[in-house]
Motif scaffolding. Structure first.
Motif, PDB file in Angstrom:
ATOM      1  N   ILE A   1       6.218  13.487  -1.085  1.00 33.54           N
ATOM      2  CA  ILE A   1       5.592  12.300  -0.514  1.00 33.54           C
ATOM      3  C   ILE A   1       6.135  11.071  -1.229  1.00 33.54           C
ATOM      4  CG2 ILE A   1       3.556  12.590  -2.004  1.00 33.54           C
ATOM      5  CD1 ILE A   1       1.960  11.181   0.297  1.00 33.54           C
TER       6      ILE A   1
ATOM      7  N   GLN B   1      -5.367   9.687  -0.458  1.00 32.82           N
ATOM      8  CA  GLN B   1      -5.085   8.303  -0.837  1.00 32.82           C
ATOM      9  C   GLN B   1      -6.351   7.474  -0.645  1.00 32.82           C
ATOM     10  OE1 GLN B   1      -2.311   6.382  -1.910  1.00 32.82           O
ATOM     11  NE2 GLN B   1      -3.727   4.654  -1.901  1.00 32.82           N
TER      12      GLN B   1
ATOM     13  N   THR C   1       0.803   3.131   7.891  1.00 33.94           N
ATOM     14  CA  THR C   1       0.349   4.527   7.836  1.00 33.94           C
ATOM     15  C   THR C   1      -1.160   4.609   8.059  1.00 33.94           C
ATOM     16  OG1 THR C   1       2.118   5.084   6.285  1.00 33.94           O
ATOM     17  CG2 THR C   1       0.247   6.589   6.400  1.00 33.94           C
TER      18      THR C   1
ATOM     19  N   ALA D   1       3.424  -0.435  -0.286  1.00 32.20           N
ATOM     20  CA  ALA D   1       2.574   0.752  -0.228  1.00 32.20           C
ATOM     21  C   ALA D   1       1.110   0.336  -0.194  1.00 32.20           C
ATOM     22  CB  ALA D   1       2.835   1.666  -1.422  1.00 32.20           C
ATOM     23  N   GLU D   2       0.251   1.289   0.195  1.00 32.57           N
ATOM     24  CA  GLU D   2      -1.188   1.071   0.201  1.00 32.57           C
ATOM     25  C   GLU D   2      -1.671   0.868  -1.236  1.00 32.57           C
ATOM     26  OE1 GLU D   2      -5.094   1.320   2.288  1.00 32.57           O
ATOM     27  OE2 GLU D   2      -3.034   1.197   3.025  1.00 32.57           O
TER      28      GLU D   2
ATOM     29  N   ASN E   1       5.421   7.206  -1.415  1.00 34.58           N
ATOM     30  CA  ASN E   1       4.316   6.303  -1.099  1.00 34.58           C
ATOM     31  C   ASN E   1       4.817   4.860  -1.033  1.00 34.58           C
ATOM     32  OD1 ASN E   1       1.770   5.470  -0.524  1.00 34.58           O
ATOM     33  ND2 ASN E   1       0.931   5.765  -2.578  1.00 34.58           N
TER      34      ASN E   1
ATOM     35  N   LYS F   1       4.866   4.359 -10.139  1.00 34.23           N
ATOM     36  CA  LYS F   1       4.794   2.974  -9.699  1.00 34.23           C
ATOM     37  C   LYS F   1       4.894   2.049 -10.915  1.00 34.23           C
ATOM     38  CE  LYS F   1       1.858   3.695  -5.609  1.00 34.23           C
ATOM     39  NZ  LYS F   1       0.523   3.444  -5.009  1.00 34.23           N
TER      40      LYS F   1
ATOM     41  N   THR G   1       5.206   7.049   3.535  1.00 32.48           N
ATOM     42  CA  THR G   1       4.094   6.201   3.966  1.00 32.48           C
ATOM     43  C   THR G   1       4.449   4.739   3.760  1.00 32.48           C
ATOM     44  OG1 THR G   1       3.014   6.210   1.812  1.00 32.48           O
ATOM     45  CG2 THR G   1       2.492   8.019   3.319  1.00 32.48           C
TER      46      THR G   1
ATOM     47  N   TRP H   1      -3.976   6.399   6.950  1.00 27.99           N
ATOM     48  CA  TRP H   1      -4.345   7.311   5.875  1.00 27.99           C
ATOM     49  C   TRP H   1      -5.560   8.166   6.228  1.00 27.99           C
ATOM     50  CZ3 TRP H   1      -1.748   9.159   2.016  1.00 27.99           C
ATOM     51  CH2 TRP H   1      -0.655   8.456   1.534  1.00 27.99           C
TER      52      TRP H   1
ATOM     53  N   GLN I   1       5.750   7.357   8.264  1.00 30.29           N
ATOM     54  CA  GLN I   1       4.542   6.574   8.485  1.00 30.29           C
ATOM     55  C   GLN I   1       3.654   7.174   9.581  1.00 30.29           C
ATOM     56  OE1 GLN I   1       4.158   2.645   7.616  1.00 30.29           O
ATOM     57  NE2 GLN I   1       6.297   2.185   7.182  1.00 30.29           N
TER      58      GLN I   1
ATOM     59  N   LEU J   1      -2.901   7.422  -5.408  1.00 31.76           N
ATOM     60  CA  LEU J   1      -2.694   8.648  -4.642  1.00 31.76           C
ATOM     61  C   LEU J   1      -3.028   9.830  -5.548  1.00 31.76           C
ATOM     62  CD1 LEU J   1      -1.523  10.172  -2.136  1.00 31.76           C
ATOM     63  CD2 LEU J   1       0.705  10.046  -3.274  1.00 31.76           C
TER      64      LEU J   1
END
Length: 677
Positions: free
Chosen positions: A459, A383, A369, A418-419, A461, A435, A365, A371, A342, A423
């Motif tokens: 990565i 992202q 995080t 996650a955000e 996420n 996802k 992340t 970004w 993060q 991504l």
């Protein structure tokens, strides 16, 4: 039938009759006897329709006899034949299954067990491991709601699984062990257990712990030796007697060269020993030149840090240092891989140093995080910043080709935070996990790997991966599967090997009773996984130069071959495509050891304890007739008469519908025939 229903039926009958009488007799134009026939037919039709509206239910009972089940389970492991009890086991099994009185009294179900449980087809006593605890657990679950005593034919020598003597507490059925063996005590020396690390480092000393046992009444002296090839690298004189029956020997050996090194432990046997196989044991270690050092960089504490450290360090070749960004700057050259957990504003300097020195990274992340910093520090991925989070579950990409990935039942794993937003990776990459939202797999990246500018990166996420490790344990009672998944990812990131069209996964050496399983993946020229490929393995024994070729079968998304049971020795192998010139090769060693041949007697104590705790009784093979009599005379195993209650609504009775239709048709036809319509 309820009283209310009977009242309704009576009212319906009276109503139907009154309506029919009113229509055909009250001020009726019909002067002949047909009016009485019409009245009867109309009354039947109306009464049938009213019955359908009332829809009474009728009950019926079916009686049947249910016999109790007798479960017969036979130990099919090698220890039974090694103790020369195989013929007795067959005789007892045949006597139990072929006794007419037992067949009349019970429904007999027969099984065999070794490492797993199988329906009894034939007995060959060649199972290399035995797991009686698993067999008892499965029988307890399958027959939990039945009367089903268990007859277990075994020597009680378990080589795999938990202690079966405690299993009786969780099983509702009485257990009757038939002991395959005798109670005669012979003087015997044995190596009970040997503890050693699988990996050691060059020029380092590694500990070896040996637990030796003695059964007997006389005072004796023996010598423990550790051989490396034809040289003795350690020796110690041991003394035992009736009161001193065990000794733990600890020593340290030196790793002088890189590679797989094998050793042999010998406890010099007595002249009168009956079983001398359990006086020897082989073990191996893999000597590696250096340990892979990994930096786990963080700015806030989180359970994920501990989960990553535990998972990565489960492989003894790797060491993880949890460190903050400021302290990493002065030590960054000490690490082969940097895991960034993060990243935020405090990672700015570290991200620049990583970019300048071209260091491999694994970025995780999550909700905290930054970004903006991460997007600006590199050109490989971006992202979309929404400042909102979402929960995403993983979905495995079966076409992932960088390294072999086993399916860890990702669908059962908890979601990661996650955000929200996609991504985007701008360099060539491969998505390992997509996802998934509400069971729908998206094309968005959850975990991906890529290579750029001579470096490797991954990565993830999402945060809260510690929940995955916990769920993996709940699924399999072990952290091993999750830890191996993380270690394969770390191995890829910390090495400089280029990807190949055939990836293989195997161990450098296997102990004698290990499952020798080799896994492979094949990819076409576009590096897309090809599940229709025809692969085979060419196995060569380096000692006798024998060669055998075995096909690989597709299993859970990978090609696998099970070579368990091959002889001890050194092997070279080559996994090849059968119609293309694509192959991958390797070598491994199988150490000589058969755990099923380490026993001298049946474990009578544990089997009797199992029987006593379950309400059963233990027997020897000479007491089969007594066992049969006790099963037949035990009042707990009586045949039970049961009944099945069937409730049938009248609307399901097709004959009533036919009667209504017939009466209406007959009334219409007669009136038509007589010109009354």
């Amino acid at each position: 039938m309820q009283k209310e229903t009977i009242i309704y039926i009576t009212i319906a009958a009276i109503t139907a009759l009154l309506l029919a009488l009113f229509q055909y007799l009250y001020k009726s134009k019909f002067k002949n006897n047909l009016k009485y026939l019409f009245t009867a037919l109309r009354a039947i039709s109306i009464f049938g329709i009213l019955l359908l509206l009332i829809n009474p239910k009728f009950e019926s009972f079916t009686y049947f006899d249910e016999k109790p089940t007798l479960v017969i389970a036979v130990d099919n492991s090698e220890s039974v034949s090694y103790l020369k009890q195989d013929e007795k086991a067959r005789e007892v099994a045949d006597a139990l299954t072929n006794t007419s009185e037992l067949n009349n009294r019970f429904n007999i179900q027969t099984y065999s067990f070794g490492k797993t449980v199988k329906s009894l087809d034939s007995l060959n006593f060649n199972e290399r491991q035995s797991n009686l605890a698993l067999a008892l657990k499965q029988f307890g679950e399958v027959y939990a709601n039945q009367t089903a005593p268990l007859v277990v034919l075994s020597d009680g020598n378990q080589t795999y699984g938990s202690d079966y003597s405690y299993m009786a507490k969780g099983i509702k059925q009485p257990i009757y062990p038939v002991i395959l063996g005798d109670s005669t005590v012979h003087s015997d020396l044995s190596i009970k257990q040997l503890n050693v690390n699988r990996y050691v480092y060059l020029k380092n000393k590694f500990p070896v712990e040996i637990i030796t046992n003695y059964s007997g009444n006389e005072a004796i002296t023996s010598e423990l030796k550790i051989w490396s090839g034809n040289s003795v690298v350690y020796r110690k004189t041991l003394q035992f007697n009736a009161s001193k029956t065990s000794e733990i020997v600890s020593t340290a050996l030196t790793a002088n060269s890189v590679g797989v090194k094998t050793y042999r432990v010998e406890l010099v046997p007595l002249d009168s020993e009956k079983n001398k196989i359990n006086n020897y044991k082989n073990f191996g270690v893999e000597v590696i030149d250096q340990k892979t050092n990994i930096a786990l960089v963080y700015d806030r504490m989180h359970p994920d840090l501990g989960a990553f450290k535990k998972a990565i360090e489960s492989n003894e070749q790797r060491s993880v240092s949890i460190i903050n960004p400021k302290d990493l700057l002065s030590k960054i050259n000490d690490f082969q891989l940097v895991v960034l957990y993060q990243p935020n504003n405090n990672f700015n300097t570290i991200l620049k140093a990583i970019k300048e020195q071209k260091i491999n990274t694994f970025i995780i992340t999550g909700a905290t995080t930054n970004w903006s910093i991460l997007n600006q520090s590199q050109e490989y991925f971006k992202q979309k910043i929404t400042n909102q989070t979402e929960n995403y579950q993983p979905s495995l990409n079966r076409n992932y080709s960088t390294f072999i990935v086993e399916n860890l039942d990702f669908n059962s794993f908890p979601p990661l935070i996650a955000e929200f937003g996609a991504l985007q990776i701008s360099v060539p990459h491969e998505t390992l996990l997509f996802k998934s939202v509400n069971g729908i797999t998206t094309e968005d990246i959850l975990l991906a790997t890529f290579e750029a500018d001579g470096t490797k990166h991954a990565i993830l996420n999402g945060e809260d991966i510690w929940r995955w490790r916990a769920q993996s344990f709940l699924n399999t009672n072990s952290f091993n599967n999750f830890d191996e998944f993380i270690n394969k990812l770390v191995q890829y990131l910390s090495s400089n090997k280029k990807r190949k069209r055939i990836n293989i996964d195997y161990k450098s050496f296997y102990n004698g009773n290990d499952d020798v399983i080799i896994t492979a993946q094949y990819f076409n020229k576009n590096f897309e996984f090809d599940n229709s490929a025809s692969l085979s393995i060419v196995l060569k024994n380096k000692e006798n130069e024998s060669i055998r070729e075995v096909p690989l079968l597709l299993n859970n998304g990978n090609f696998t071959v099970d070579l368990s049971g091959i002889k001890a020795g050194l092997y070279d192998f080559r996994v090849k495509h059968n119609s293309e010139s694509v192959a991958a090769s390797g070598s491994f060693q199988v150490l000589e050891y058969n755990v099923e041949q380490q026993f001298l007697n049946a474990d009578i104590t544990k089997l009797r304890s199992l029987a006593g705790n379950s309400g059963g009784e233990a027997y020897f093979t000479t007491d089969v007739e007594q066992l049969i009599d006790n099963l037949l005379n035990d009042n707990r195993y009586r045949t039970i008469q049961k009944s099945t209650k069937n409730i049938v609504p009248l609307i399901d009775w097709k004959y009533l519908l036919g009667l209504i239709a017939l009466s209406l048709f007959a009334e219409w036809f007669i009136r038509k025939y007589n010109g009354l319509i």
